[in-house]
Enzyme design. Structure first.
Site, PDB file in Angstrom:
ATOM      1  N   ASP A  51     -28.339  -3.807 -29.110  1.00 48.43           N
ATOM      2  CA  ASP A  51     -29.453  -4.165 -30.050  1.00 48.43           C
ATOM      3  C   ASP A  51     -30.768  -4.307 -29.256  1.00 48.43           C
ATOM      4  O   ASP A  51     -30.623  -4.504 -27.897  1.00 48.43           O
ATOM      5  CB  ASP A  51     -29.083  -5.552 -30.807  1.00 48.43           C
ATOM      6  CG  ASP A  51     -27.844  -5.101 -31.870  1.00 48.43           C
ATOM      7  OD1 ASP A  51     -27.674  -4.159 -32.116  1.00 48.43           O
ATOM      8  OD2 ASP A  51     -27.256  -6.297 -32.139  1.00 48.43           O
ATOM      9  N   TYR A 110     -19.662  -7.665 -20.725  1.00 44.53           N
ATOM     10  CA  TYR A 110     -20.987  -8.167 -21.081  1.00 44.53           C
ATOM     11  C   TYR A 110     -21.070  -9.686 -20.261  1.00 44.53           C
ATOM     12  O   TYR A 110     -20.321 -10.297 -20.145  1.00 44.53           O
ATOM     13  CB  TYR A 110     -21.583  -8.314 -22.354  1.00 44.53           C
ATOM     14  CG  TYR A 110     -21.575  -7.064 -23.261  1.00 44.53           C
ATOM     15  CD1 TYR A 110     -22.981  -6.907 -23.462  1.00 44.53           C
ATOM     16  CD2 TYR A 110     -20.494  -6.334 -23.484  1.00 44.53           C
ATOM     17  CE1 TYR A 110     -23.192  -5.671 -24.072  1.00 44.53           C
ATOM     18  CE2 TYR A 110     -21.030  -5.192 -24.137  1.00 44.53           C
ATOM     19  CZ  TYR A 110     -22.113  -4.632 -24.410  1.00 44.53           C
ATOM     20  OH  TYR A 110     -22.530  -3.604 -25.150  1.00 44.53           O
TER      21      TYR A 110
END
Length: 241
Positions: A51, A110
């Site tokens: 995003d 991540y």
């Protein structure tokens, strides 16, 4: 024609997201334009989507190019020239023609970075400034995520996932200097999953949500937290094939 794998990093604060965006403000747009300067016009495929504001220290893409690009180090140098300064090409490798950059992925990782030092506007786009918290407790809460889970309540709308089942291999917290870092590794992630997970753990640490409620959300019984952690602390850090 041959297919190449591009390993690169990017500063997410400069883009509206990793995928193609209107007005060409996505990472994919800038990298595709850089390739076009070198005469490569085949579609660029990305291994993962992030995003707006989310960074990557290790992202992967693939593209088909002419066989005459035999010197991949030179291609890397030229591609860096045209994608500078917010994208950096780390390595280019030749891969088999049947290589699928997205669907051949075995795991993705991540990291979410918190800074506990004094606020700095120069770091604001790259960490989440947050008061120190109990790292041991955070580790305990993150452990609830490990395993095969239906994470339908840890998913933003708008994703193209056929299933919300995911297997989480690692979910842990550790300290580095004046930073706390949440580390996630899984066979795949849903849209917004990590930011929803981080925010949910923080709510428990803040006493705004109970451990029972966190477990119920992880067990897909009910959604107790709808809020997402800010994107600026999140980094795509590894993709394994």
């Amino acid at each position: 024609m041959m297919k190449i794998k591009i390993i690169f990093s990017y500063d997410g604060s400069a883009f509206l997201g990793s995928a193609t965006q209107p007005h060409k403000k996505g990472v994919q747009d800038v990298l595709s334009e850089a390739l076009s300067h070198l005469g490569i016009f085949s579609p660029l495929l990305m291994a993962s989507r992030t995003d707006k504001g989310v960074h990557a220290s290790y992202a992967v893409a693939s593209v088909e190019c002419g066989d005459h690009f035999v010197n991949l180090e030179y291609l890397q140098k030229q591609l860096n020239k045209f994608s500078h300064p917010f994208i950096h090409i780390k390595k280019i490798e030749k891969v088999k023609d049947d290589f699928e950059v997205r669907f051949d992925v075995k795991s993705r990782e991540y990291r979410y970075i918190f800074s506990h030092s004094s606020y700095s506007p120069f770091m604001a786009s790259y960490v989440y400034f947050y008061p120190k918290f109990d790292l041991g407790k955070a580790n305990e809460l993150l452990g609830f995520f490990v395993g095969k889970k239906d994470l339908k309540f840890f998913c933003k709308s708008g994703g193209d996932n056929k299933t919300t089942l995911r297997e989480i291999f690692i979910a842990r917290a550790y300290a580095y200097k004046d930073f706390s870092i949440f580390h996630f590794k899984a066979n795949g992630f849903l849209r917004g999953q990590i930011r929803l997970s981080v925010a949910s753990v923080l709510k428990v640490l803040e006493g705004k949500m109970s451990e029972k409620e966190l477990k119920e959300q992880i067990e897909a019984k009910k959604q107790c937290n709808h809020f997402l952690a800010p994107p600026n602390g999140l980094y795509l850090s590894r993709i394994c094939y």
